[in-house]
Every structure is written in structure tokens, then in C-alpha cells.
Write a protein that holds these residues in place. Structure first.
Motif, PDB file in Angstrom:
ATOM      1  N   VAL A 238      11.758   1.814 -12.971  1.00 33.29           N
ATOM      2  CA  VAL A 238      13.150   1.112 -12.797  1.00 33.29           C
ATOM      3  C   VAL A 238      14.049   2.714 -12.070  1.00 33.29           C
ATOM      4  CG1 VAL A 238      15.195   1.216 -13.738  1.00 33.29           C
ATOM      5  CG2 VAL A 238      13.635  -0.029 -14.836  1.00 33.29           C
ATOM      6  N   LEU A 239      13.387   3.829 -12.230  1.00 37.16           N
ATOM      7  CA  LEU A 239      14.058   4.830 -11.723  1.00 37.16           C
ATOM      8  C   LEU A 239      13.730   5.603 -10.588  1.00 37.16           C
ATOM      9  CD1 LEU A 239      14.000   7.305 -14.892  1.00 37.16           C
ATOM     10  CD2 LEU A 239      15.874   5.926 -14.152  1.00 37.16           C
ATOM     11  N   SER A 240      13.129   4.180 -10.055  1.00 30.11           N
ATOM     12  CA  SER A 240      12.336   5.220  -8.765  1.00 30.11           C
ATOM     13  C   SER A 240      12.151   3.843  -7.424  1.00 30.11           C
ATOM     14  CB  SER A 240      10.150   5.495  -8.935  1.00 30.11           C
ATOM     15  OG  SER A 240      10.328   6.497  -9.649  1.00 30.11           O
ATOM     16  N   ILE A 241      12.953   2.667  -8.293  1.00 31.04           N
ATOM     17  CA  ILE A 241      11.506   1.488  -7.060  1.00 31.04           C
ATOM     18  C   ILE A 241      13.045   1.442  -5.789  1.00 31.04           C
ATOM     19  CG2 ILE A 241      13.558   0.000  -8.403  1.00 31.04           C
ATOM     20  CD1 ILE A 241      10.069  -0.311  -6.345  1.00 31.04           C
ATOM     21  N   VAL A 242      14.888   1.930  -6.077  1.00 32.58           N
ATOM     22  CA  VAL A 242      15.285   2.081  -5.281  1.00 32.58           C
ATOM     23  C   VAL A 242      14.819   2.619  -3.689  1.00 32.58           C
ATOM     24  CG1 VAL A 242      17.920   1.975  -4.361  1.00 32.58           C
ATOM     25  CG2 VAL A 242      17.109   0.843  -5.890  1.00 32.58           C
ATOM     26  N   GLU A 243      14.120   4.662  -4.092  1.00 35.49           N
ATOM     27  CA  GLU A 243      14.344   5.176  -3.258  1.00 35.49           C
ATOM     28  C   GLU A 243      13.320   4.927  -2.338  1.00 35.49           C
ATOM     29  OE1 GLU A 243      13.189  10.372  -3.024  1.00 35.49           O
ATOM     30  OE2 GLU A 243      13.593   8.761  -5.228  1.00 35.49           O
ATOM     31  N   THR A 244      12.020   4.079  -3.643  1.00 32.81           N
ATOM     32  CA  THR A 244      11.545   3.738  -2.107  1.00 32.81           C
ATOM     33  C   THR A 244      11.103   2.683  -0.997  1.00 32.81           C
ATOM     34  OG1 THR A 244       9.758   4.171  -4.492  1.00 32.81           O
ATOM     35  CG2 THR A 244       8.490   2.386  -3.092  1.00 32.81           C
ATOM     36  N   LEU A 245      12.533   1.669  -2.209  1.00 29.36           N
ATOM     37  CA  LEU A 245      12.456   0.867  -1.044  1.00 29.36           C
ATOM     38  C   LEU A 245      13.652   0.631  -0.260  1.00 29.36           C
ATOM     39  CD1 LEU A 245      12.669  -2.476   0.106  1.00 29.36           C
ATOM     40  CD2 LEU A 245      14.838  -2.333  -1.794  1.00 29.36           C
ATOM     41  N   ARG A 246      13.880   2.355   0.077  1.00 32.40           N
ATOM     42  CA  ARG A 246      15.026   2.610   0.648  1.00 32.40           C
ATOM     43  C   ARG A 246      13.556   3.259   2.006  1.00 32.40           C
ATOM     44  NH1 ARG A 246      17.488   5.649  -1.508  1.00 32.40           N
ATOM     45  NH2 ARG A 246      17.219   7.546  -1.480  1.00 32.40           N
ATOM     46  N   THR A 247      12.986   4.320   1.895  1.00 27.37           N
ATOM     47  CA  THR A 247      11.822   5.046   2.654  1.00 27.37           C
ATOM     48  C   THR A 247      11.178   3.448   3.070  1.00 27.37           C
ATOM     49  OG1 THR A 247      11.895   6.330   0.860  1.00 27.37           O
ATOM     50  CG2 THR A 247      10.001   6.397   3.007  1.00 27.37           C
ATOM     51  N   VAL A 248      10.725   2.938   3.216  1.00 27.72           N
ATOM     52  CA  VAL A 248       9.558   1.596   3.226  1.00 27.72           C
ATOM     53  C   VAL A 248      10.710   1.100   3.987  1.00 27.72           C
ATOM     54  CG1 VAL A 248       8.650  -0.612   3.089  1.00 27.72           C
ATOM     55  CG2 VAL A 248       8.290   1.147   1.156  1.00 27.72           C
ATOM     56  N   SER A 249      12.322   0.832   3.877  1.00 30.08           N
ATOM     57  CA  SER A 249      12.305   0.202   4.872  1.00 30.08           C
ATOM     58  C   SER A 249      13.588   0.636   5.727  1.00 30.08           C
ATOM     59  CB  SER A 249      13.662  -1.174   4.245  1.00 30.08           C
ATOM     60  OG  SER A 249      14.860  -0.756   3.461  1.00 30.08           O
ATOM     61  N   GLY A 250      13.915   1.783   5.190  1.00 24.37           N
ATOM     62  CA  GLY A 250      15.028   2.268   6.528  1.00 24.37           C
ATOM     63  C   GLY A 250      16.506   2.261   6.557  1.00 24.37           C
ATOM     64  N   ILE A 251      16.786   1.495   5.276  1.00 20.17           N
ATOM     65  CA  ILE A 251      18.015   0.736   4.899  1.00 20.17           C
ATOM     66  C   ILE A 251      18.411   1.269   4.173  1.00 20.17           C
ATOM     67  CG2 ILE A 251      18.996  -0.826   4.335  1.00 20.17           C
ATOM     68  CD1 ILE A 251      17.974  -3.020   5.848  1.00 20.17           C
ATOM     69  N   LYS A 252      19.753   1.735   4.623  1.00 14.51           N
ATOM     70  CA  LYS A 252      20.348   2.935   3.366  1.00 14.51           C
ATOM     71  C   LYS A 252      21.105   2.327   2.076  1.00 14.51           C
ATOM     72  CE  LYS A 252      20.964   6.163   7.410  1.00 14.51           C
ATOM     73  NZ  LYS A 252      21.907   6.842   7.562  1.00 14.51           N
ATOM     74  N   ILE A 253      20.289   2.478   0.888  1.00 11.68           N
ATOM     75  CA  ILE A 253      20.110   1.607  -0.544  1.00 11.68           C
ATOM     76  C   ILE A 253      21.253   2.599  -0.806  1.00 11.68           C
ATOM     77  CG2 ILE A 253      20.028  -0.971   0.390  1.00 11.68           C
ATOM     78  CD1 ILE A 253      17.425  -0.539  -1.579  1.00 11.68           C
ATOM     79  N   ALA A 254      20.960   2.815  -2.178  1.00 12.55           N
ATOM     80  CA  ALA A 254      21.410   3.163  -3.579  1.00 12.55           C
ATOM     81  C   ALA A 254      21.646   2.963  -4.540  1.00 12.55           C
ATOM     82  CB  ALA A 254      21.891   3.790  -3.318  1.00 12.55           C
ATOM     83  N   LYS A 255      20.844   3.041  -6.028  1.00 14.59           N
ATOM     84  CA  LYS A 255      20.714   2.427  -6.932  1.00 14.59           C
ATOM     85  C   LYS A 255      22.159   2.141  -7.641  1.00 14.59           C
ATOM     86  CE  LYS A 255      17.681   3.174 -10.007  1.00 14.59           C
ATOM     87  NZ  LYS A 255      17.204   1.974  -9.554  1.00 14.59           N
ATOM     88  N   ALA A 256      22.794   1.086  -8.189  1.00 17.52           N
ATOM     89  CA  ALA A 256      24.373   1.063  -8.439  1.00 17.52           C
ATOM     90  C   ALA A 256      24.595   1.192  -9.464  1.00 17.52           C
ATOM     91  CB  ALA A 256      24.886  -0.712  -9.168  1.00 17.52           C
ATOM     92  N   GLU A 257      25.574   2.717 -10.302  1.00 17.92           N
ATOM     93  CA  GLU A 257      25.480   3.032 -11.760  1.00 17.92           C
ATOM     94  C   GLU A 257      25.530   2.260 -12.407  1.00 17.92           C
ATOM     95  OE1 GLU A 257      29.451   5.651 -11.454  1.00 17.92           O
ATOM     96  OE2 GLU A 257      28.856   6.244  -9.586  1.00 17.92           O
TER      97      GLU A 257
END
Length: 464
Positions: A238-257
Motif C-alpha cells: 500500500v505504501l509503495s505501489i503509487v511510487e512504483t507506478l509513477r516510475t513504471v509509467s512516467g506519469i506524475k501521480i501521487a498518493k491521495a492523502e
């Protein structure tokens, strides 16, 4: 045919398809509307599945061979080679579960094939492996937001090009004076360049709004699983998936608060689409103004010459129609319709989930596509427009509104008297003015049709 089974029973599935039983049930339950899932959305879903497999492998939740097969299959989906197997209608029920399962089954079957198995054998399982630590409720909105970001960038590029086209015409025609029109009636002088400049300013606002709104769509709920609590997913995942996806896709997303909020509330799509609606209204206004300025051309305004792109009539030889502005208006009107749909769908969510997120995302992406095409078409069309200075001068000199600056010298009533006399007698307006003012009339006429008449605060002092 192969036989697959689920909790509801067994179904026959064609041997050569990469989807499975859940997709088969969805195809029966949701007949095709003719709408298609946006390819960018499918591509972004592929990034999510790839990232999940990569992270689950890293954390030890997936065997290396299984994870690597999922990653390879996801890459094939991203590249487009498996997209034809994503067949569920985008307007399906179930908050997008059938689309998520369609993608899970395609990746699972292809990954199974990569490992030497047969379609439907599921050495790689759609749920236990491909969907591990995920829910439709966190993957679907995340894919939708990622696709929106990607298409927003394309739209902004085309809106920028449209602004540039308008500004080129603004500079090219800044000295060409013509009558303005208010309520479609003749008004005071303006330059054709100033008209294009006002259009460019409106599109500039759209460009800035759309550029900034990307910040609002970046917050995703991936890792929140069913309702945003992250249930059935490991904390490290849960804590790492968004950062992983951002790296894999190159799309600048962030985990919602607040993952619960980001799972149940889709208001950001209403916000974004509201800005798309604003762009659509400007495109309609500009397109209709171009149609009016080019109308006739012999019997109406005709102050610009429209590009000759195709024959305009099957019965009237030589007729040329403003087909691109008409095309842009139609695309933009569809966006206005989509906005109403999205507002209703966003407000129709209940408690911890919005079941209508497939419709929200589908029409958002469709609007982005429509407006990108519209802006590009209009930008290219505008560059081909030519001015008709002879018609502009003719229209200007035949307009009574050109005398407006004279009211500060001779008074409103006197100018009105000249206009009424011309109307009653049919005598040329300038002949009436000359009868009253003598040779001074020619001096006024020259000033009124000059660039000075379109400057800030033009009045009687400019005649001295």
C-alpha cells in the motif's frame, strides 16, 4: 470451445480468445452500445498491472516466473498487441469490475501462454496473481486519472497551437479596419486583427486553466483496494505501489492523502470537465464568428475568405461551406452534453463508492479526444483564412455606426439627424454629412476609416 467455470456455473469460451468467463458474462449482460474503451485508459491499466506484479515480486508475494510473465503480458497490452481482447462495453454496470476482470483475464491467459500453458488453463490466475492486492475500486479510478493526464497534455498542445494561429492572424490583420457588430448589428470600427486577438485571449485562458488543472487529477487512490482502507493488501504494498507506478509509467501521480475520499468521491472529474466545457463554449463562439465573418460572401458580411476545402453543395455549383467550423461546433456541442452526463454521474455515487465511474471516465476521455481534434482542426483552418479588405471597407463606409465618434463634436441628435435623413431619402450617408459640414467631411472620413479609430479613447480631439 473450452469450458471455464466460476461461482455461477460453467460457460463455453471460444478456444482462441484471451478473455475468460467473467468477460463472457459481461458481454451477455452488457450488449455493445458501439462505444469503445479509450486506448489510453487500457494502456494505463496495463501500467497498473505491471507495477503491481513488479512490486509483489519485490516484496515476495509473487513467484519470479509468475511475476515476470505478468509483466511481459502487461507490456504487450501497453504496446497495443493485446488491446483487441479488451471487449467489454465501457458503459457496463458494476463500477468497472467487468473491465478490470476483462484485463485481468487477458493478461492471465497471455502470461499462462508465455509459461507454456494453454488459454483457459490459468497457470497465472486472473485474481490470485494479476489482481493481487488490488480492487476495481482503486485500479479503475487510477487508470482513469492517468489517462486523463496523458490526454490533457495532448489537448494543451493543440490549444497552444490554436492560440498561436489566432495570434498570427491578429498580427497580420491589425491594420485592416472594419465595422464591429453588437447584437449582429453594425457597430463602431474595429480591426480584423483585434477580433482575432480577442479570440486568442479567450483561448489563452483555456490553455492556462487546462495546464493548471493537471495538478488536481494527480491524486490517486491506488492501494486503497475496496473502500480506501487498503484491506487485503500488505501495508508495504500500500505504501509503495503509487511510487512504483509513477516510475513504471512516467506519469506524475501521487498518493491521495485520504484514500477513502479518493475512492468514493469523483468531484475532480466534474471540475476538470467544467474546464473542458469552458473550452468547448469558446470553440463554438469562435467557429460561429468565423462563419458569420465569411458569410455570403457576395450577399452578406464576407469580410474574410474561407478556405476552399471541398464542394459545398450537390446542386449549387461553386458553393463553399465553412465545414471545419461546423465540425468544431458539433464536437464541442457533444462535449457540452458529456458535461451534463458527468455532473449527474458524479453526484450519483452512494456512500463508499460511485458505481458510475465507468461512465464518468469514459465521457471525460471522449471529451478530451473531441476537443483535441477540434482545436487542431480549427488551428489549421484559421491559418488558411484570408482577409477581404475591399469588402471590409465597403461595409465600414456603408455603416452609420462609423459616425459615432462625431457625437462628441456635434452631439448625438445631430448625428442621428444625418442618419435618419440618409435612411429617408436613400441618399449616401457621406453625401448628407458633406452637405452639412462641407470639406470637413472628407477629413473626418479619412480619420474614421484609419487605424486611429480603433485605438483607446478615440474622440473629437483626434479630429483636431
Amino acid at each position: 470451445m473450452r469450458i471455464e467455470k466460476d461461482a455461477l456455473g460453467k460457460l463455453e469460451i471460444p478456444d482462441d480468445v484471451y478473455w475468460g468467463i467473467h468477460t463472457a458474462r459481461a458481454l451477455k449482460n452488457f450488449p455493445s452500445t458501439g462505444e469503445k474503451i479509450d486506448e489510453e485508459f487500457i494502456r494505463c491499466y496495463g501500467y497498473i498491472k505491471k507495477s503491481a506484479a513488479f512490486l509483489n515480486k519485490k516484496l515476495g508475494f509473487l513467484e519470479t516466473k509468475i511475476a515476470d510473465a505478468v509483466i511481459q503480458a502487461a507490456d504487450e497490452l501497453i504496446s497495443g498487441s493485446l488491446m483487441k481482447w479488451v471487449v467489454v462495453d465501457p458503459l457496463c454496470g458494476g463500477a468497472g469490475t467487468s473491465i478490470n476482470m476483462n484485463i485481468n483475464e487477458v493478461i492471465a491467459n497471455r502470461a499462462t501462454e508465455i509459461l507454456g500453458g494453454k488459454l483457459g488453463e490459468y497457470i497465472v490466475h486472473p485474481l490470485d496473481h494479476v489482481n493481487l492486492h488490488q480492487s476495481t475500486n482503486d485500479t479503475f479510478p487510477t487508470a482513469g486519472k492517468m489517462a486523463t493526464i496523458a490526454l490533457l497534455k495532448q489537448l494543451v498542445e493543440n490549444v497552444t497551437n490554436l492560440q498561436d494561429s489566432l495570434q498570427k492572424k491578429e498580427a497580420e490583420y491589425r491594420k485592416m479596419i472594419k465595422p464591429a457588430r453588437t447584437q449582429l448589428m453594425d457597430a463602431v470600427p474595429i480591426s480584423l486583427g483585434q477580433e482575432f486577438g480577442a479570440m486568442a485571449e479567450a483561448i489563452s485562458r483555456d490553455r492556462w486553466r487546462l495546464y493548471k488543472v493537471e495538478e488536481r487529477i494527480r491524486m490517486v487512490n491506488l492501494g486503497g483496494t475496496a473502500v480506501g482502507t487498503g484491506i487485503a493488501a500488505d501495508r508495504k504494498y500500500v505504501l509503495s505501489i503509487v511510487e512504483t507506478l509513477r516510475t513504471v509509467s512516467g506519469i506524475k501521480i501521487a498518493k491521495a492523502e485520504n484514500l477513502i475520499d479518493a475512492t468514493q468521491n469523483m468531484d475532480v472529474f466534474a471540475e476538470i470537465h467544467g474546464l473542458l466545457k469552458a473550452l468547448a463554449t469558446n470553440l463554438i463562439k469562435i467557429s460561429n464568428d468565423i462563419r458569420l465573418l465569411g458569410s455570403g460572401p457576395g450577399s452578406a458580411i464576407g469580410e474574410i475568405k474561407l478556405p476552399k476545402l471541398q464542394a459545398g453543395s450537390s446542386i449549387m455549383p461553386g458553393k463553399i461551406n465553412p465545414v471545419i467550423p461546423e465540425y468544431v461546433v458539433q464536437l464541442s456541442l457533444a462535449v457540452l452534453g458529456h458535461d451534463a452526463i458527468i455532473n449527474f454521474a458524479v453526484s450519483s455515487g452512494n456512500l463508499e463508492l460511485n458505481a458510475f465511474v465507468p461512465e464518468i471516465i469514459h465521457y471525460t476521455l471522449k471529451s478530451l479526444r473531441f476537443l483535441t481534434i477540434a482545436a487542431n482542426s480549427l488551428a489549421n483552418y484559421i491559418l488558411k483564412i484570408e482577409a477581404n479588405p475591399e469588402k471590409m471597407r465597403e461595409n465600414l463606409l456603408s455603416s452609420s455606426a462609423i459616425l459615432t465618434p462625431l457625437i462628441t463634436t456635434y452631439g448625438y441628435d445631430k448625428v442621428q439627424e444625418w442618419i435618419e435623413l440618409s435612411s429617408k431619402t436613400g441618399k449616401n450617408l457621406w453625401e448628407i454629412v458633406k452637405d452639412s459640414l462641407g470639406e470637413e467631411a472628407e477629413k473626418f472620413k479619412a480619420k474614421l476609416i484609419s487605424n486611429k479609430s480603433t485605438g483607446i479613447g478615440f474622440s473629437h480631439q483626434d479630429f483636431e
